[in-house]
Every structure is written in structure tokens, then in C-alpha cells.
Design an enzyme around this catalytic site. Structure first.
Site, short mmCIF file in Angstrom:
data_model
loop_
_atom_site.label_atom_id
_atom_site.label_comp_id
_atom_site.label_asym_id
_atom_site.label_seq_id
_atom_site.Cartn_x
_atom_site.Cartn_y
_atom_site.Cartn_z
N ASP A 257 -144.46 5.81 -67.67
CA ASP A 257 -143.87 7.13 -67.57
C ASP A 257 -143.73 7.66 -68.98
O ASP A 257 -143.97 6.95 -69.95
CB ASP A 257 -142.59 7.16 -66.73
CG ASP A 257 -141.39 6.58 -67.44
OD1 ASP A 257 -141.57 6.03 -68.54
OD2 ASP A 257 -140.30 6.69 -66.90
N THR B 41 -141.15 9.94 -70.55
CA THR B 41 -139.88 10.05 -71.26
C THR B 41 -139.29 8.67 -71.54
O THR B 41 -139.02 7.91 -70.62
CB THR B 41 -138.88 10.89 -70.45
OG1 THR B 41 -139.55 12.07 -70.01
CG2 THR B 41 -137.68 11.26 -71.28
N ASP C 293 -139.06 3.82 -66.27
CA ASP C 293 -138.21 3.84 -65.08
C ASP C 293 -138.92 4.39 -63.85
O ASP C 293 -138.31 4.78 -62.89
CB ASP C 293 -136.91 4.58 -65.35
CG ASP C 293 -137.13 6.01 -65.82
OD1 ASP C 293 -136.20 6.61 -66.35
OD2 ASP C 293 -138.25 6.52 -65.67
P1 ADP Z 1 -140.12 12.31 -66.23
O1 ADP Z 1 -141.39 11.89 -65.58
O2 ADP Z 1 -140.37 12.94 -67.56
O3 ADP Z 1 -139.07 11.25 -66.26
P2 ADP Z 1 -138.29 13.72 -64.41
O4 ADP Z 1 -138.61 13.35 -63.00
O5 ADP Z 1 -137.08 13.13 -65.02
O6 ADP Z 1 -139.59 13.51 -65.30
O7 ADP Z 1 -138.16 15.31 -64.50
C1 ADP Z 1 -139.27 16.10 -64.14
C2 ADP Z 1 -139.05 17.54 -64.47
O8 ADP Z 1 -137.93 18.03 -63.74
C3 ADP Z 1 -138.73 17.78 -65.91
O9 ADP Z 1 -139.88 17.89 -66.70
C4 ADP Z 1 -137.97 19.11 -65.81
O10 ADP Z 1 -138.88 20.16 -65.70
C5 ADP Z 1 -137.22 18.97 -64.52
N1 ADP Z 1 -135.86 18.46 -64.74
C6 ADP Z 1 -135.37 17.27 -64.34
N2 ADP Z 1 -134.08 17.13 -64.71
C7 ADP Z 1 -133.74 18.25 -65.37
C8 ADP Z 1 -132.54 18.74 -66.01
N3 ADP Z 1 -131.42 18.02 -66.06
N4 ADP Z 1 -132.58 19.95 -66.58
C9 ADP Z 1 -133.70 20.68 -66.56
N5 ADP Z 1 -134.85 20.30 -65.99
C10 ADP Z 1 -134.89 19.11 -65.38
MG MG Z 2 -137.20 10.60 -65.89
#
Ligand code: ADP
Ligand code: MG
Length: 341
Positions: free
Chosen positions: A62, A64, A257
Site C-alpha cells: 500500500d 501511505t 495495512d
Molecule cells: P490509502 O490506500 O492511501 O491508505 P485510504 O483508504 O486510507 O487510502 O484513503 C483513500 C482515500 O480516501 C484518500 O486518498 C482520500 O481521498 C480519502 N480519505 C480517506 N480518509 C480521509 C480523511 N480523513 N480526510 C480526507 N480524505 C480522506
Molecule cells: Mg490507509
């Protein structure tokens, strides 16, 4: 006389065949490998898992925290006409006040830097992979991606990330009105490129699964040389993608994760170079165990052939036994961790 010779040969063969490089060498090699892996920061619970690691052909990552540091920063603020930058950040920060997400933390930090006060929201709901809905008094604030806003029938303006490659755009709306976008950018981990290259050198395919927008994910994948990339995935879609890979016969290891339950092996921590080293250790262990196995069969075969031609006596047999077993044990000690430098 003939009977005596038969008996001696039989005894000799048993003595040689007792040279079990498998029994002597395998536990030692596994012990060494598990110790080495632990030193690399990978907890391998047993030999069975090492065997699985040795056959891994696909690594799912992943973004982040794995390919990036996971501590992004707001790099650009684009309010709609008539709205100030601080007002946009303030609205977003209210919604993100209680967020654990790296994007949320970046926005709250940015508000602090601006000296903007972000009050506690009255209610707060997190939609994984989409963003946040918060209320304060009668105000309702949405902060997240295009899919989150689209779910409320809202469309955002021009992409904020158009100006910033590899930045994630975070959109903000209040009471059904689009307020603007923030570009939030994470820093790539310096070792990520090297680690991806090392995985490819081992013949392993790399797959990036992310909830982030396609444009951002593509830039990151290109920068690091990742083979396959799939973006804008919800957490359960990431899980489905991994399950599909496993169903297609791929041996999958996942880092980060991304949906832990569905993989064959999960490594804790996010140092990709440690993952590479652990995979190397697992492969080397498998090779050594295989060598010991082939060696044992060869020694036993030679013993039987020697005995068949009457060349084997119990003393020579004992010598072959001890010498070969020692060889297999020494072969296995190559897995033992070297003393710390
Ligand atoms: P990653 O694969 O980077 O872990 P996430 O599933 O955590 O992705 O988040 C995917 C997308 O959802 C982010 O790129 C963002 O656009 C949106 N997002 C998730 N959580 C938040 C938040 N707390 N505030 C703003 N946008 C969010
Ligand atoms: Mg994430």
C-alpha cells in the site's frame, strides 16, 4: 562365509543410511533462518512460514506509510472564488479534528501553522476510503475525495492535484456547497525504489493497491517502478484484489495495512529492504534444506551400491555416516546469524 558377508553388508547399509542430513540439518537451518529474520525485524512463527515465504512471487504494497512516510503535508490550498484560504482550511480542520488518518492530521497541522482555530465538531463520521462527514451546530462539513462528494450529488472544481503531481486532493464542502480543495503531499521513502528493484531482481512482481486517486497512484508507481497499480479502491476492494491474486495461484506477501487477513504471510513494520532480506533468507534456507535432502539420498545410494559390491564394512559405513552428517550440519550452519558487527 556368504551369510556373514550378507549380514555385514546389511549392518553397514543401515549405518550409512542412518546419515540423515534431513533430520540433522533441517532444524538447524530453520533455527538459523528464523534468528536471522528476527534480526531483520521479521517475526517468522515457524518453519512452515519460511517455506511459504520462499515461494512468494507477488508482493502487494500500500502507499501511505509503506512507499511514503505517511506524514503528508498540505502543499497547496485552492478555495472557490470569494473564500479565503484560511476559511477553507478552518472548515476542513474542524471535520478532521478527531481524524486518525494521515491526511486529516496534515490538515489539522496546517490549520495550526496558520493560527486558525479548529473547534471540535459535534458529530463525526469516517467513511473508510472516502473521507469524513462532520457537523457543528447546524453546519455539515464534508472532507474527502470526489467519490465522497459525488455520493452527495456534489461535483468539485478543477483538480487541485493537476498543479501538484503525486499530491492527493482533498475536497471540502459545507451545507451542500463546494468550498475548494487542498493538495496534500507525502514524501516517498528513499529506500522504496531500491527495494522494489531488489524484489524485481528476485523475479517477484510488485502490485500497488491504494485508495488514493489514480493520477497520484500512477505518479508514485512510475517513480518507484512498481509493476501494477490499482487506485481508488475501498478497503474491501483491496481485500478482494488480494483474494483474486491468491485464487489465481499467486503466492502473495503484503506489506502495509492492506487487508491483512487475506494474505499468506504478513510482515510487520514497513521497511521494504527488511522484507527483501527476509525473502532472500527464506529462499536460501529452502535451498540448503533441499541440498541436504539430495545429499542424504546420494550418500544412502552410494552406501547401498558399495555394499552390493561388497566394499562396505561397518567401520567404513560409520565413517561415511559421521562425515556426511557433519557436512550437512555445516551446510546448515550457513544459515546461522553471524555475530553482530
Ligand atoms: P490509502 O490506500 O492511501 O491508505 P485510504 O483508504 O486510507 O487510502 O484513503 C483513500 C482515500 O480516501 C484518500 O486518498 C482520500 O481521498 C480519502 N480519505 C480517506 N480518509 C480521509 C480523511 N480523513 N480526510 C480526507 N480524505 C480522506
Ligand atoms: Mg490507509
Amino acid at each position: 562365509m556368504a551369510h556373514t558377508r550378507d549380514a555385514r553388508s546389511t549392518i553397514s547399509v543401515i549405518i550409512v543410511a542412518g546419515a540423515c542430513g534431513i533430520a540433522a540439518g533441517t532444524p538447524l537451518a530453520l533455527l538459523g533462518a528464523i534468528g536471522r529474520s528476527a534480526r531483520e525485524g521479521a517475526i517468522v512463527k515457524g518453519g512452515r512460514y519460511l517455506e511459504v515465504l520462499a515461494t512468494v512471487d507477488t508482493v502487494v504494497l500500500d502507499k501511505t506509510g509503506t512507499l511514503t512516510f505517511g506524514t503528508p503535508e498540505v502543499v497547496c490550498v485552492h478555495p472557490v472564488d470569494g473564500l479565503g484560504e484560511d476559511e477553507l482550511v478552518a472548515a476542513a480542520a474542524i471535520a478532521e479534528r478527531r481524524s486518525e488518518h494521515p491526511l486529516g492530521k496534515a490538515i489539522v497541522r496546517n490549520a495550526e501553522l496558520r493560527g486558525v482555530t479548529a473547534v471540535e465538531p459535534h458529530s463525526f463520521a469516517y467513511a473508510p476510503g472516502l473521507g469524513i462527514r462532520a457537523t457543528i451546530g447546524s453546519r455539515e462539513i464534508l472532507v474527502g475525495n470526489r467519490a465522497l462528494l459525488a455520493g452527495r450529488g456534489l461535483t468539485a472544481g478543477a483538480s487541485a492535484s493537476e498543479h501538484h503531481e503525486a499530491a492527493t486532493e482533498v475536497l471540502v464542502a459545507e451545507d451542500g456547497r463546494y468550498l475548494g480543495a487542498l493538495a496534500v503531499r507525502d514524501t516517498l521513502r528513499p529506500e522504496a525504489r531500491e527495494a522494489i528493484g531488489a524484489l524485481h531482481a528476485l523475479g517477484i512482481r510488485t502490485v500497488l493497491l491504494t485508495g488514493d486517486a489514480g493520477s497520484t497512484a500512477t505518479v508514485v508507481a512510475r517513480e518507484l517502478g512498481v509493476d501494477e497499480v490499482e487506485a481508488e479502491l475501498l478497503p474491501e476492494e483491496k481485500l478482494a484484489r488480494v483474494e483474486a491474486l491468491v485464487a489465481a495461484g499467486r503466492r502473495v506477501a503484503m506489506v502495509g495495512d492492506v487487508a491483512r487477513e487475506s494474505a499468506d504471510v504478513v510482515l510487520l513494520g514497513n521497511d521494504l529492504l527488511k522484507l527483501v532480506e527476509t525473502l532472500r533468507i527464506a529462499r536460501k534456507t529452502r535451498r540448503i534444506i533441499y541440498e541436504n535432502f539430495i545429499g542424504t539420498i546420494s550418500v544412502d545410494t552410494i552406501g547401498i551400491v558399495l555394499a552390493a559390491f561388497g566394499f562396505l564394512n561397518p567401520l567404513l559405513a560409520a565413517f561415511i555416516h559421521v562425515a556426511s552428517e557433519l557436512t550437512f550440519i555445516l551446510n546448515s550452519t550457513r544459515m546461522l546469524p553471524s555475530p553482530r558487527r
